[in-house]
Design a protein around this motif. Structure first.
Motif, PDB file in Angstrom:
ATOM      1  N   THR A  44       0.014  14.338 -31.177  1.00  0.00           N
ATOM      2  CA  THR A  44      -0.837  14.532 -29.993  1.00  0.00           C
ATOM      3  C   THR A  44      -2.309  14.717 -30.364  1.00  0.00           C
ATOM      4  O   THR A  44      -3.199  14.202 -29.701  1.00  0.00           O
ATOM      5  CB  THR A  44      -0.394  15.756 -29.163  1.00  0.00           C
ATOM      6  N   GLU A  45      -2.559  15.475 -31.425  1.00  0.00           N
ATOM      7  CA  GLU A  45      -3.948  15.809 -31.763  1.00  0.00           C
ATOM      8  C   GLU A  45      -4.615  14.751 -32.636  1.00  0.00           C
ATOM      9  O   GLU A  45      -5.817  14.665 -32.709  1.00  0.00           O
ATOM     10  CB  GLU A  45      -3.997  17.153 -32.502  1.00  0.00           C
ATOM     11  N   SER A  46      -3.775  14.006 -33.373  1.00  0.00           N
ATOM     12  CA  SER A  46      -4.375  13.161 -34.391  1.00  0.00           C
ATOM     13  C   SER A  46      -3.996  11.691 -34.253  1.00  0.00           C
ATOM     14  O   SER A  46      -4.813  10.847 -33.904  1.00  0.00           O
ATOM     15  CB  SER A  46      -3.959  13.714 -35.761  1.00  0.00           C
ATOM     16  N   ASP A  69      -4.452   5.073 -29.721  1.00  0.00           N
ATOM     17  CA  ASP A  69      -5.445   4.713 -28.696  1.00  0.00           C
ATOM     18  C   ASP A  69      -6.338   3.581 -29.156  1.00  0.00           C
ATOM     19  O   ASP A  69      -6.750   2.731 -28.364  1.00  0.00           O
ATOM     20  CB  ASP A  69      -6.311   5.931 -28.339  1.00  0.00           C
ATOM     21  N   ARG A  70      -6.676   3.552 -30.443  1.00  0.00           N
ATOM     22  CA  ARG A  70      -7.526   2.483 -30.957  1.00  0.00           C
ATOM     23  C   ARG A  70      -6.771   1.145 -30.972  1.00  0.00           C
ATOM     24  O   ARG A  70      -7.364   0.093 -30.816  1.00  0.00           O
ATOM     25  CB  ARG A  70      -8.004   2.819 -32.365  1.00  0.00           C
ATOM     26  N   THR A  97      -7.653   2.408 -24.180  1.00  0.00           N
ATOM     27  CA  THR A  97      -7.450   3.575 -23.300  1.00  0.00           C
ATOM     28  C   THR A  97      -7.765   3.216 -21.854  1.00  0.00           C
ATOM     29  O   THR A  97      -8.549   2.302 -21.580  1.00  0.00           O
ATOM     30  CB  THR A  97      -8.360   4.747 -23.723  1.00  0.00           C
ATOM     31  N   THR A 100      -4.867   9.758 -30.959  1.00  0.00           N
ATOM     32  CA  THR A 100      -6.275   9.414 -30.699  1.00  0.00           C
ATOM     33  C   THR A 100      -6.850   8.472 -31.752  1.00  0.00           C
ATOM     34  O   THR A 100      -7.550   7.525 -31.407  1.00  0.00           O
ATOM     35  CB  THR A 100      -7.155  10.681 -30.625  1.00  0.00           C
ATOM     36  N   VAL A 149       0.565  16.594 -35.041  1.00  0.00           N
ATOM     37  CA  VAL A 149       0.002  15.435 -35.746  1.00  0.00           C
ATOM     38  C   VAL A 149      -0.057  14.230 -34.795  1.00  0.00           C
ATOM     39  O   VAL A 149      -1.014  13.468 -34.807  1.00  0.00           O
ATOM     40  CB  VAL A 149       0.812  15.106 -37.021  1.00  0.00           C
TER      41      VAL A 149
END
Lengths: 313, 245
Positions: free
Chosen positions: B53-55, B62-63, B67, B58, B51
């Motif tokens: 790393t994948e979700s 990151d938002r 980045t 990002t 949850v």
């Protein structure tokens, strides 16, 4: 009244034998593909080189027997037809890993048959895992570009870039730009695809588990989806059609694999290795089911006899 | 460790755990419990990392933070407004506090609001096309059987006609639809004898439907057993231990 003729351990042992021994033999089964499988095959085979599809993979190891086999069959067709795909998941955090392992496996199959291997970024991208399936699938339907833009992947030069800049997704602005939306699922994500993507008029196909066949059949019969593969039968259907084509006459003009609903003549991939888990498991499933039917009959006869005996005494 | 040995060990672990989970068929035992807890721990750990790393990383972190590329150059700017989501999320944990548990209703209310808003679209996109597709012709316009692909008749002509075999099938569909719907007439007492008979038929037809669902469920479970057997005999013993092709 006590019925105890066959000990339960004997039943388990018989099941293990019925589910194991036929796997060692190459047994051919007569087969007529169901309409939903034929329609799925048509949707996949009418894709052209360079097309892009959205591939949802929402399954984990718990349904490996069906979902993995379905994904292998679909990937074989996509890779042989050189169709690009963006893969994403919303049901379970384990799903992306399971699907990536399958891609590696299918790539090895492609290499073995002399076809080109698929490269991440160039031919396919991992668009990520998003929890809350309903909200995630709704967002993909509303604005796929905004949804996938934050997800980054490594490009061919080793730089981290947004997956929307990849050769796979660079031309995608909205969900309708995908030629096909596919969901290989063992969960409710198929329902959410119907709820939030079907109104966008993009063709959709599902690959579901055997349990989900009755509910998915409703979507197919009402025209909400273009087709679906239902469990092991769906996998076997598509493997047979890949091997022999659909509505294709042989030298004597006889059609071996026909469908009354899908009337197009669709050639498969003759001469290539199209066998997979469907061809291996489907005959074995018949042995296991036959065993179950025999045991149900024995159980009922026993019960009837025991009741009769109790009445007489 | 070379890759071949790693794959062999991972497959061996898979076989041991499969046998461990099947051992409950004999009786409840510690080996089964160990395997069950091992699976639960792995799944929970994987989900937590997945949850993030994948979700979350990002679509939230990151938002919020922005980045950078490999050289450390800024790729996209951060939006600190995303930080406001963190306390809202944490409010969910206030459900454990007797004094402040009202705060947990805030995120719950947001989720319920989103879900309720979606349901209008979800309902009509699910059932609208099904109601439309439910209107099927029950009178045939051509021969009895639908001609096959090798009959030489234009497929469009076949599709434009209603063959009597299709009409009968459509009639069965319509009858099932009406009788099952009539079974759910709970708002008032049904006294009409004809409706009562149709009502009973609806119940039987529902049972047939449940039987079909149960049948597909059994087939699926058997497939999973077959897959495990294939994993043990073929993938582990034949291919990994004996290097079969």
């Amino acid at each position: 009244m006590k019925i105890k003729t066959i000990p339960k351990y004997t039943v388990y042992l018989l099941l293990v034998l019925a589910a194991s021994i036929p796997l060692f033999f190459d047994i051919k089964m007569p087969n007529k593909p169901v309409d939903s499988s034929a329609a799925t095959f048509k949707s996949l085979m009418t894709l052209e080189k360079g097309d892009t599809v959205l591939l949802g993979t929402d399954w984990t190891g718990s349904t490996r027997g069906e979902s993995k086999a379905e994904l292998i069959a679909i990937l074989r067709i996509l890779m042989r037809k050189e169709v690009k795909f963006a893969m994403w998941s919303s049901a379970d955090a384990q799903s992306p890993r399971c699907a990536q392992d399958v891609i590696t496996e299918v790539n090895a199959m492609m290499k073995k048959e002399g076809s080109r291997e698929y490269k991440q970024w160039e031919d396919w991208v991992q668009a990520g895992f998003y929890p809350n399936s309903d909200v995630a699938i709704n967002n993909v339907g509303q604005d796929v570009k905004k949804m996938f833009s934050p997800k980054r992947g490594t490009d061919s030069t080793g730089k981290l870039r947004s997956v929307m800049e990849s050769p796979v997704l660079e031309k995608i602005q909205k969900i309708e730009d995908f030629k096909l939306v596919i969901d290989v699922t063992a969960s409710k994500t198929s329902d959410f695809h119907v709820q939030f993507i079907s109104s966008h008029k993009v063709p959709m196909i599902f690959a579901v588990t055997g349990v989900m066949v009755p509910e998915t059949d409703v979507y197919y019969n009402s025209g909400q989806i273009a087709g679906f593969l239902g469990g092991l039968k769906g996998v076997y259907d598509v493997e047979v059609m890949m091997d022999k084509g659909l509505n294709v006459p042989d030298k004597d003009g006889k059609i071996e694999v026909a469908s009354t609903k899908v009337t197009d003549q669709i050639a498969g991939f003759p001469g290539k290795d199209n066998t997979g888990s469907g061809s291996k498991y489907y005959p074995t499933l018949h042995f296991a089911l036959a065993l179950m039917i025999v045991l149900v009959v024995i159980g009922n006869v026993e019960m009837a006899m025991a009741r009769k005996g109790a009445k007489n005494s | 460790m070379n890759l071949e040995l790693y794959y062999a060990l991972s497959k061996a672990a898979g076989v041991v755990v499969t046998v461990g989970l099947f051992s409950v068929l004999y009786k409840e035992n510690k080996f089964y419990r160990f395997c069950e807890h091992l699976f639960l721990g792995l799944a929970a750990g994987w989900a937590a990392v997945g949850v993030w790393t994948e979700s979350l990383h990002t679509i939230w972190y990151d938002r919020m933070m922005g980045t950078v590329d490999e050289a450390g150059k800024a790729q996209s700017g951060g939006h600190w407004i995303y930080a406001a989501l963190l306390p809202v999320g944490f409010m969910s944990y206030m459900v454990f506090s007797k004094k402040h548990n009202w705060m947990a209703r805030v995120p719950l209310g947001i989720v319920l609001g989103v879900w309720s808003g979606q349901q209008i679209q979800a309902y009509f996109d699910t059932y609208g096309p099904q109601v439309r597709a439910g209107m099927k012709p029950i009178i045939g316009t051509s021969g009895f059987l639908v001609p096959g692909a090798d009959s030489g008749i234009n497929p469009q002509v076949i599709a434009a006609n209603v063959y009597w075999s299709q009409a009968i099938s459509n009639f069965l569909f319509m009858f099932t639809l009406v009788s099952v719907l009539s079974y759910f007439l709970f708002s008032f007492e049904v006294k009409n004898k004809i409706i009562l008979k149709v009502n009973i038929m609806g119940r039987y037809l529902l049972m047939i439907g449940f039987g079909a669902i149960f049948g597909t469920t059994v087939m699926m479970r058997f497939t999973l057993v077959i897959d495990r057997m294939y994993f043990i005999w073929n993938e582990f013993f034949y291919k990994t231990l004996f290097h079969g092709k």
